[in-house]
Design a protein around this motif. Structure first.
Motif, short mmCIF file in Angstrom:
data_model
loop_
_atom_site.label_atom_id
_atom_site.label_comp_id
_atom_site.label_asym_id
_atom_site.label_seq_id
_atom_site.Cartn_x
_atom_site.Cartn_y
_atom_site.Cartn_z
N ASN A 41 -7.63 17.56 2.88
CA ASN A 41 -8.22 17.87 3.90
C ASN A 41 -7.85 16.74 5.10
N PRO A 42 -6.77 17.36 5.68
CA PRO A 42 -6.20 16.34 6.61
C PRO A 42 -6.78 16.13 7.90
N LEU A 43 -6.86 15.17 8.35
CA LEU A 43 -7.38 14.59 9.69
C LEU A 43 -6.43 14.59 10.86
N SER A 44 -5.27 14.47 10.55
CA SER A 44 -4.13 14.77 11.52
C SER A 44 -3.10 15.57 11.13
N PRO A 45 -1.90 15.85 11.87
CA PRO A 45 -0.70 16.70 11.35
C PRO A 45 -0.28 16.22 10.12
N ALA A 46 0.16 14.84 10.24
CA ALA A 46 0.39 14.24 8.93
C ALA A 46 -0.45 13.46 8.51
N HIS A 47 -1.06 13.76 7.19
CA HIS A 47 -2.06 12.92 6.47
C HIS A 47 -1.54 12.57 5.07
N ILE A 48 -1.19 11.58 4.72
CA ILE A 48 -0.52 11.39 3.23
C ILE A 48 -1.32 10.25 2.71
N LEU A 49 -1.45 10.39 1.38
CA LEU A 49 -2.03 9.26 0.72
C LEU A 49 -1.06 8.88 -0.28
N VAL A 50 -1.21 7.35 -0.38
CA VAL A 50 -0.14 6.84 -1.04
C VAL A 50 -1.24 6.18 -2.07
N ILE A 51 -0.94 6.21 -3.47
CA ILE A 51 -1.97 5.52 -4.45
C ILE A 51 -0.74 4.71 -5.28
N PRO A 52 -1.29 3.55 -5.84
CA PRO A 52 -0.52 2.84 -6.97
C PRO A 52 -0.75 3.61 -8.37
N LYS A 53 0.22 3.55 -8.97
CA LYS A 53 -0.01 3.86 -10.33
C LYS A 53 -0.92 3.38 -11.39
N GLY A 54 -1.25 2.04 -10.91
CA GLY A 54 -2.11 1.14 -11.95
C GLY A 54 -3.64 1.75 -11.64
N SER A 55 -4.34 1.04 -12.37
CA SER A 55 -6.01 1.31 -12.48
C SER A 55 -6.52 0.23 -11.37
N TYR A 56 -6.50 0.44 -10.40
CA TYR A 56 -6.86 -0.52 -9.30
C TYR A 56 -7.92 0.20 -8.43
N VAL A 57 -9.21 -0.50 -8.28
CA VAL A 57 -10.63 0.04 -7.43
C VAL A 57 -10.01 -0.20 -5.96
N SER A 58 -9.71 -1.15 -5.53
CA SER A 58 -9.57 -1.40 -4.01
C SER A 58 -8.54 -2.70 -3.62
N TRP A 59 -8.21 -2.69 -2.50
CA TRP A 59 -7.19 -3.49 -2.14
C TRP A 59 -7.50 -5.13 -2.72
N ASP A 60 -8.76 -5.46 -2.68
CA ASP A 60 -9.01 -6.77 -3.27
C ASP A 60 -8.70 -6.62 -4.85
N ASP A 61 -9.09 -5.79 -5.78
CA ASP A 61 -8.67 -5.62 -7.03
C ASP A 61 -7.14 -5.85 -7.23
N PHE A 62 -6.58 -5.04 -6.42
CA PHE A 62 -5.02 -4.89 -6.50
C PHE A 62 -4.34 -6.15 -6.22
N SER A 63 -4.76 -6.79 -4.96
CA SER A 63 -4.06 -8.17 -4.78
C SER A 63 -4.42 -9.23 -5.62
N ALA A 64 -5.47 -9.10 -6.43
CA ALA A 64 -5.83 -10.06 -7.35
C ALA A 64 -5.16 -9.93 -8.70
N THR A 65 -5.00 -8.73 -9.22
CA THR A 65 -4.82 -8.37 -10.30
C THR A 65 -3.37 -7.75 -10.80
N ALA A 66 -2.77 -7.24 -9.65
CA ALA A 66 -1.43 -6.45 -9.88
C ALA A 66 -0.24 -7.53 -9.98
N SER A 67 0.76 -7.02 -10.68
CA SER A 67 1.97 -7.75 -10.62
C SER A 67 2.63 -8.02 -9.43
N ASP A 68 3.31 -8.88 -9.02
CA ASP A 68 4.29 -9.12 -8.09
C ASP A 68 5.16 -7.82 -7.86
N ALA A 69 5.57 -7.32 -8.92
CA ALA A 69 6.50 -6.31 -8.84
C ALA A 69 5.61 -4.84 -8.25
#
Length: 125
Positions: A41-69
Protein backbone atom coordinates in the motif's frame (compact mmCIF):
# COMPACT_ATOMS: atom_id res chain seq x y z
CA UNK A 1 -3.52 -1.52 15.29
CA UNK A 2 -0.27 -0.23 16.85
CA UNK A 3 1.84 -2.74 18.74
CA UNK A 4 3.83 -2.57 21.95
CA UNK A 5 7.47 -2.78 20.84
CA UNK A 6 8.53 -4.02 24.29
CA UNK A 7 6.66 -7.32 23.82
CA UNK A 8 8.48 -10.51 22.78
CA UNK A 9 8.91 -11.23 19.08
CA UNK A 10 5.82 -12.74 17.43
CA UNK A 11 7.00 -15.32 14.88
CA UNK A 12 3.59 -15.24 13.14
CA UNK A 13 3.85 -11.57 12.06
CA UNK A 14 3.55 -10.83 8.34
CA UNK A 15 7.25 -9.98 7.88
CA UNK A 16 8.36 -13.23 9.55
CA UNK A 17 6.02 -15.04 7.16
CA UNK A 18 7.49 -13.15 4.18
CA UNK A 19 11.00 -14.11 5.32
CA UNK A 20 9.95 -17.76 5.48
CA UNK A 21 8.48 -17.55 1.95
CA UNK A 22 4.91 -18.15 3.15
CA UNK A 23 3.73 -14.82 1.71
CA UNK A 24 5.04 -13.44 -1.59
CA UNK A 25 6.69 -10.04 -1.85
CA UNK A 26 8.05 -7.94 -4.69
CA UNK A 27 11.71 -8.14 -3.68
CA UNK A 28 14.03 -5.22 -4.40
CA UNK A 29 17.12 -6.48 -2.57
CA UNK A 30 18.21 -9.40 -0.42
CA UNK A 31 21.41 -10.44 1.31
CA UNK A 32 22.30 -12.42 4.43
CA UNK A 33 21.20 -9.59 6.76
CA UNK A 34 18.23 -7.87 5.10
CA UNK A 35 15.30 -8.16 2.74
CA UNK A 36 13.83 -5.15 0.91
CA UNK A 37 10.52 -5.20 -0.92
CA UNK A 38 7.83 -2.87 -2.23
CA UNK A 39 5.09 -1.89 0.23
CA UNK A 40 1.72 -3.32 -0.84
CA UNK A 41 0.00 0.00 0.00
CA UNK A 42 2.55 2.60 -1.16
CA UNK A 43 2.33 6.13 0.25
CA UNK A 44 4.71 7.59 -2.34
CA UNK A 45 5.87 6.56 -5.84
CA UNK A 46 8.81 4.81 -4.20
CA UNK A 47 7.83 3.07 -0.95
CA UNK A 48 10.13 0.23 -0.01
CA UNK A 49 10.37 -1.68 3.25
CA UNK A 50 13.71 -2.96 4.49
CA UNK A 51 13.65 -5.58 7.23
CA UNK A 52 16.44 -7.40 9.04
CA UNK A 53 16.40 -11.17 8.68
CA UNK A 54 16.68 -11.63 12.44
CA UNK A 55 13.77 -11.67 14.89
CA UNK A 56 13.78 -8.08 16.15
CA UNK A 57 10.66 -6.22 17.27
CA UNK A 58 11.97 -2.64 17.13
CA UNK A 59 15.02 -0.44 16.66
CA UNK A 60 15.62 -0.61 20.41
CA UNK A 61 15.54 -4.40 20.41
CA UNK A 62 17.80 -4.55 17.32
CA UNK A 63 20.38 -2.06 18.59
CA UNK A 64 20.56 -3.79 21.98
CA UNK A 65 20.70 -7.43 20.86
CA UNK A 66 21.82 -7.75 17.21
CA UNK A 67 25.42 -8.54 16.39
CA UNK A 68 27.69 -5.82 15.02
CA UNK A 69 27.64 -7.62 11.65
CA UNK A 70 23.83 -7.64 11.58
CA UNK A 71 23.63 -3.95 12.45
CA UNK A 72 26.23 -2.94 9.86
CA UNK A 73 24.68 -5.21 7.23
CA UNK A 74 21.18 -3.86 7.80
CA UNK A 75 22.22 -0.19 7.74
CA UNK A 76 24.27 -0.81 4.59
CA UNK A 77 21.29 -2.55 2.98
CA UNK A 78 19.07 0.50 3.59
CA UNK A 79 21.63 2.76 1.91
CA UNK A 80 22.16 0.37 -0.99
CA UNK A 81 18.44 0.11 -1.69
CA UNK A 82 18.10 3.92 -1.76
CA UNK A 83 21.08 4.19 -4.15
CA UNK A 84 20.00 1.34 -6.39
CA UNK A 85 16.47 2.77 -6.67
CA UNK A 86 17.84 6.17 -7.76
CA UNK A 87 16.59 8.04 -4.70
CA UNK A 88 19.81 9.68 -3.48
CA UNK A 89 19.92 12.62 -5.91
CA UNK A 90 16.28 13.72 -5.66
CA UNK A 91 16.11 12.84 -1.96
CA UNK A 92 14.25 10.35 0.17
CA UNK A 93 12.93 9.83 3.67
CA UNK A 94 13.57 6.99 6.10
CA UNK A 95 10.98 6.12 8.73
CA UNK A 96 11.16 3.47 11.44
CA UNK A 97 8.21 3.40 13.82
CA UNK A 98 8.73 1.88 17.27
CA UNK A 99 5.91 1.17 19.68
CA UNK A 100 2.38 2.29 20.39
CA UNK A 101 2.75 6.07 20.09
CA UNK A 102 4.53 5.80 16.74
CA UNK A 103 1.83 3.68 15.15
CA UNK A 104 4.05 0.62 14.57
CA UNK A 105 1.72 -2.01 13.14
CA UNK A 106 4.01 -4.98 12.49
CA UNK A 107 6.10 -6.31 15.40
CA UNK A 108 9.23 -6.75 13.28
CA UNK A 109 11.76 -3.94 12.86
CA UNK A 110 11.34 -2.32 9.46
CA UNK A 111 12.48 0.85 7.77
CA UNK A 112 10.29 2.57 5.22
CA UNK A 113 12.08 4.29 2.35
CA UNK A 114 9.87 6.96 0.75
CA UNK A 115 10.75 8.88 -2.39
CA UNK A 116 9.84 9.74 -5.94
CA UNK A 117 8.14 13.06 -5.14
CA UNK A 118 8.45 16.00 -2.73
CA UNK A 119 7.44 14.60 0.65
CA UNK A 120 6.43 17.76 2.51
CA UNK A 121 6.84 18.38 6.23
CA UNK A 122 8.19 15.61 8.41
CA UNK A 123 5.19 15.53 10.76
CA UNK A 124 1.67 16.80 10.32
CA UNK A 125 -0.12 18.29 13.28
Amino acid sequence: MPIDATQPYDDSNIFARILRGEIPSKTVYEDEYALAFHDINPLSPAHILVIPKGSYVSWDDFSATASDAEIAGFVRAVGKVARDCGLVEPGYRLLANAGLNSGQEVPHLHVHIFGGRPLGPMLSS
